[in-house]
Scaffold this active site. Structure first.
Site, PDB file in Angstrom:
ATOM      1  N   HIS A  51       0.851  -1.186   0.000  1.00 22.47           N
ATOM      2  CA  HIS A  51       0.000   0.000   0.000  1.00 22.47           C
ATOM      3  C   HIS A  51       0.881   1.228   0.000  1.00 22.47           C
ATOM      4  O   HIS A  51       1.926   1.239   0.650  1.00 22.47           O
ATOM      5  CB  HIS A  51      -0.916   0.013   1.235  1.00 22.47           C
ATOM      6  CG  HIS A  51      -2.083   0.907   1.071  1.00 22.47           C
ATOM      7  ND1 HIS A  51      -2.005   2.269   1.292  1.00 22.47           N
ATOM      8  CD2 HIS A  51      -3.351   0.653   0.678  1.00 22.47           C
ATOM      9  CE1 HIS A  51      -3.184   2.798   1.044  1.00 22.47           C
ATOM     10  NE2 HIS A  51      -4.018   1.852   0.677  1.00 22.47           N
ATOM     11  N   ASP A 101      -7.995  -5.367  -0.007  1.00 21.66           N
ATOM     12  CA  ASP A 101      -8.479  -6.261  -1.068  1.00 21.66           C
ATOM     13  C   ASP A 101      -8.108  -7.725  -0.838  1.00 21.66           C
ATOM     14  O   ASP A 101      -8.567  -8.600  -1.572  1.00 21.66           O
ATOM     15  CB  ASP A 101      -7.899  -5.822  -2.425  1.00 21.66           C
ATOM     16  CG  ASP A 101      -8.451  -4.481  -2.857  1.00 21.66           C
ATOM     17  OD1 ASP A 101      -9.671  -4.297  -2.746  1.00 21.66           O
ATOM     18  OD2 ASP A 101      -7.670  -3.616  -3.287  1.00 21.66           O
TER      19      ASP A 101
HETATM   20  N1  CMC Z   1       4.306  -7.867  -4.409  1.00 19.77           N
HETATM   21  C1  CMC Z   1       5.653  -7.848  -4.512  1.00 19.77           C
HETATM   22  N2  CMC Z   1       6.406  -6.739  -4.439  1.00 19.77           N
HETATM   23  C2  CMC Z   1       5.780  -5.579  -4.275  1.00 19.77           C
HETATM   24  C3  CMC Z   1       4.377  -5.507  -4.159  1.00 19.77           C
HETATM   25  C4  CMC Z   1       3.641  -6.704  -4.226  1.00 19.77           C
HETATM   26  N3  CMC Z   1       2.301  -6.696  -4.115  1.00 19.77           N
HETATM   27  N4  CMC Z   1       4.006  -4.208  -3.993  1.00 19.77           N
HETATM   28  C5  CMC Z   1       5.142  -3.499  -4.030  1.00 19.77           C
HETATM   29  N5  CMC Z   1       6.213  -4.314  -4.182  1.00 19.77           N
HETATM   30  C6  CMC Z   1       7.619  -3.920  -4.218  1.00 19.77           C
HETATM   31  C7  CMC Z   1       7.987  -3.315  -5.566  1.00 19.77           C
HETATM   32  O1  CMC Z   1       8.450  -4.292  -6.465  1.00 19.77           O
HETATM   33  C8  CMC Z   1       9.056  -2.330  -5.165  1.00 19.77           C
HETATM   34  O2  CMC Z   1      10.236  -3.066  -4.924  1.00 19.77           O
HETATM   35  P1  CMC Z   1      11.713  -2.405  -5.172  1.00 19.77           P
HETATM   36  O3  CMC Z   1      11.730  -1.142  -4.353  1.00 19.77           O
HETATM   37  O4  CMC Z   1      12.650  -3.449  -4.676  1.00 19.77           O
HETATM   38  O5  CMC Z   1      11.808  -2.131  -6.655  1.00 19.77           O
HETATM   39  C9  CMC Z   1       8.573  -1.805  -3.805  1.00 19.77           C
HETATM   40  O6  CMC Z   1       7.768  -2.871  -3.255  1.00 19.77           O
HETATM   41  C10 CMC Z   1       7.749  -0.534  -3.869  1.00 19.77           C
HETATM   42  O7  CMC Z   1       6.720  -0.745  -4.840  1.00 19.77           O
HETATM   43  P2  CMC Z   1       5.965   0.456  -5.537  1.00 19.77           P
HETATM   44  O8  CMC Z   1       5.175  -0.087  -6.675  1.00 19.77           O
HETATM   45  O9  CMC Z   1       6.936   1.559  -5.817  1.00 19.77           O
HETATM   46  O10 CMC Z   1       5.041   0.953  -4.333  1.00 19.77           O
HETATM   47  P3  CMC Z   1       3.763   1.848  -4.487  1.00 19.77           P
HETATM   48  O11 CMC Z   1       3.548   2.524  -3.205  1.00 19.77           O
HETATM   49  O12 CMC Z   1       3.860   2.708  -5.706  1.00 19.77           O
HETATM   50  O13 CMC Z   1       2.626   0.763  -4.811  1.00 19.77           O
HETATM   51  C11 CMC Z   1       0.772  -0.658  -4.756  1.00 19.77           C
HETATM   52  C12 CMC Z   1       1.554   0.463  -4.027  1.00 19.77           C
HETATM   53  C13 CMC Z   1      -0.494  -0.907  -3.962  1.00 19.77           C
HETATM   54  C14 CMC Z   1       0.405  -0.170  -6.157  1.00 19.77           C
HETATM   55  C15 CMC Z   1       1.655  -1.926  -4.825  1.00 19.77           C
HETATM   56  O14 CMC Z   1       2.000  -2.345  -3.537  1.00 19.77           O
HETATM   57  C16 CMC Z   1       0.976  -3.050  -5.608  1.00 19.77           C
HETATM   58  O15 CMC Z   1       1.087  -3.100  -6.824  1.00 19.77           O
HETATM   59  N6  CMC Z   1       0.236  -3.970  -4.902  1.00 19.77           N
HETATM   60  C17 CMC Z   1      -0.498  -5.010  -5.569  1.00 19.77           C
HETATM   61  C18 CMC Z   1      -1.848  -4.471  -6.059  1.00 19.77           C
HETATM   62  C19 CMC Z   1      -2.808  -4.222  -4.920  1.00 19.77           C
HETATM   63  O16 CMC Z   1      -2.983  -5.035  -4.027  1.00 19.77           O
HETATM   64  N7  CMC Z   1      -3.503  -3.058  -4.992  1.00 19.77           N
HETATM   65  C20 CMC Z   1      -4.513  -2.680  -4.006  1.00 19.77           C
HETATM   66  C21 CMC Z   1      -4.054  -1.496  -3.197  1.00 19.77           C
HETATM   67  S1  CMC Z   1      -5.032  -1.236  -1.700  1.00 19.77           S
HETATM   68  C22 CMC Z   1      -6.605  -0.848  -2.211  1.00 19.77           C
HETATM   69  C23 CMC Z   1      -6.695   0.371  -3.021  1.00 19.77           C
HETATM   70  O17 CMC Z   1      -6.320   1.455  -2.597  1.00 19.77           O
HETATM   71  O18 CMC Z   1      -7.169   0.249  -4.138  1.00 19.77           O
END
Ligand code: CMC
Length: 442
Positions: free
Chosen positions: A319, A376
């Site tokens: 998140h 989720d």
């Molecule tokens: N599985 C594996 N690695 C992950 C995941 C995951 N679900 N989420 C983030 N990471 C890693 C990512 O690879 C990155 O690693 P590194 O720094 O080594 O390159 C690091 O964590 C930071 O990721 P980011 O994409 O820069 O983080 P963010 O804050 O932009 O993304 C997120 C947040 C929710 C988009 C992401 O965690 C994700 O894609 N999660 C899976 C989709 C999901 O469950 N979405 C629902 C979000 S909650 C409900 C809502 O608000 O809709």
């Protein structure tokens, strides 16, 4: 994590605690510091360009506050979520979705009379214009309900154009949208499976009516179960607002051009659809089902999520704001248990989900990256238990998020300082060059 700078009281440094100093090219300027009611601090850079010629660059708005808001407070480090100051745990334990919607939209909890008249207004506006039903019938059978919902909500502006009439009153428009979106969602499901459209009944509550419209049929009476209705109330309360997330930002941004509420909410639905946002609940279930179908071993999926060369992510994990835990998850897990036990069902995907959660708690990749289950992660198991079809999962999120979108749209509309949202950019394309006639191009 909020305060990276060591805390040095202003009295000791002699500095003005309401101002920061920025030095660029040897010249300094003062930047005001804004303080929120929970002690969050921000640099107000609204005059930065006129003072320095600079803009800020923050892809994904990771460090950018887009507004001041009195609606929802999230503390991602401590796992706190409050609507209008009230903890999510208390609302989930004692409130209903309709009461929570009132709270978000009107800032205070309603009196008995206010709640009764708000509920009555929702009941009055629960039907949709018959002509709208023809629209549904012409969508191809495999059309995703989120695309249909976004279009139908936008179409409400054509069927109920009084929105621009000052006599209509914002309360009527709000009630129309809250009530009709639930009806539109149920109709879209019924038509997609070739069933009769079931109309709402005035004697049922908001949540009971939704279940009734979804599952009543000419051959089988749907028996309303108050425990399931209660669980659905909690499910929607958990989704009702989450401050400046992607879809809410879409609603505010589109709304800043002063479009009507239906158009602004339609853009929120489109943003929510994505698998990184509200579409994650569908993606989680597809992932859990894949694990189940491949024998139930979670290890290869965890390994893939950690592999930098593999785009696979554990859906329902991570998140932008929560970095220790998402307070909605434990409540969501509880309502999964309630629904499964009440309906005497056993879902193998719940065991897989718990295995994943427990394994990642011990894994340094997930610990170091602050990756925990989000709202989720368990929500699909609840929806599956109550027979919501997979492609309707994001629609369920959208119905839940609607009070938040409305509250945020209204807050921004009423804000005298509100401007048209229009970010800037740093241009990285070619410098000025001349047009080359086609015959002279190499
Ligand atoms: N599985 C594996 N690695 C992950 C995941 C995951 N679900 N989420 C983030 N990471 C890693 C990512 O690879 C990155 O690693 P590194 O720094 O080594 O390159 C690091 O964590 C930071 O990721 P980011 O994409 O820069 O983080 P963010 O804050 O932009 O993304 C997120 C947040 C929710 C988009 C992401 O965690 C994700 O894609 N999660 C899976 C989709 C999901 O469950 N979405 C629902 C979000 S909650 C409900 C809502 O608000 O809709």
């Amino acid at each position: 994590m909020n305060n990276i700078f060591p805390e040095v009281p202003a009295a000791h440094t002699g500095a003005d605690p309401t101002m920061a100093t920025l030095t660029v090219d040897g010249r300094s300027c003062e930047i005001p510091i804004v303080m929120g009611s929970e002690g969050e601090r921000a640099l107000d850079i609204s005059a930065l360009r006129s003072k320095t010629g600079l803009i800020t660059l923050d892809p994904g708005f990771v460090n950018t506050g887009s507004c001041e808001s009195a609606i929802t407070f999230v503390d991602g480090e401590r796992g706190i979520l409050r609507y209008r100051g009230i903890p999510i745990e208390e609302l989930a334990a004692h409130s209903t979705f309709v009461e929570t919607a009132y709270l978000l939209i009107n800032s205070t909890l309603p009196t008995k009379e206010e709640l009764a008249s708000f509920s009555e207004l929702l009941t009055q506006h629960s039907l949709v214009h018959e002509d709208m039903i023809f629209f549904f019938r012409n969508y191809p059978p495999r059309a995703h309900p989120m695309g249909i919902l976004a279009s139908m909500v936008n179409s409400l502006s054509a069927f109920y154009p009084d929105i621009n009439d000052p006599g209509e009153g914002i309360n009527t428009t709000v009630a129309r949208l809250l009530s009709k979106m639930r009806t539109l969602a149920a109709i879209s499901y019924n038509i997609s499976v070739g069933h009769h459209v079931i109309y709402p009944r005035h004697e049922y509550s908001y949540c009971a009516n939704f279940l009734y419209m979804m599952f009543e049929s000419p051959v089988k009476v749907y028996i309303i179960d108050e425990d399931i209705v209660r669980a659905l109330n909690v499910f929607w309360i958990l989704h009702a607002d989450h401050e400046q997330n992607c879809s809410t930002t879409a609603v505010r941004l589109v709304g800043s051009a002063r479009v009507n509420l239906y158009a602004a909410v339609s853009s929120g639905i489109s943003a929510l659809w994505g698998p990184l946002h509200g579409g994650a609940n569908q993606a989680v279930m597809e992932m859990l089902q894949n694990i189940c179908d491949s024998g139930g071993d979670i290890a290869p999926f965890i390994a893939r999520a950690k592999d930098k060369n593999d785009p696979f992510r554990l859906m329902g994990f991570g998140h932008r704001v929560y970095k220790t835990h998402d307070p909605r998850v434990a409540i969501m897990e509880e309502i999964c248990e309630t629904a499964l036990s009440k309906l005497k069902k056993n879902d193998p995907l719940l065991d897989i989900a718990r295995k994943l959660r427990d394994a990642t708690r011990e894994d340094s990749y997930f610990i170091d990256h602050h990756l925990y289950p989000n709202v989720d992660f368990f929500s699909g198991i609840f929806m599956r238990a109550i027979r919501i079809p997979l492609n309707m999962f994001p629609v369920m999120f959208a119905i839940g998020r609607l009070p938040g979108w409305i509250a945020q749209w209204k807050e921004s509309l009423d804000d005298p300082k509100r401007k048209l949202d229009r970010p800037r950019q740093i241009y990285t394309g070619p410098p000025a060059r001349s047009y080359v006639p086609i015959e002279k191009r190499g």
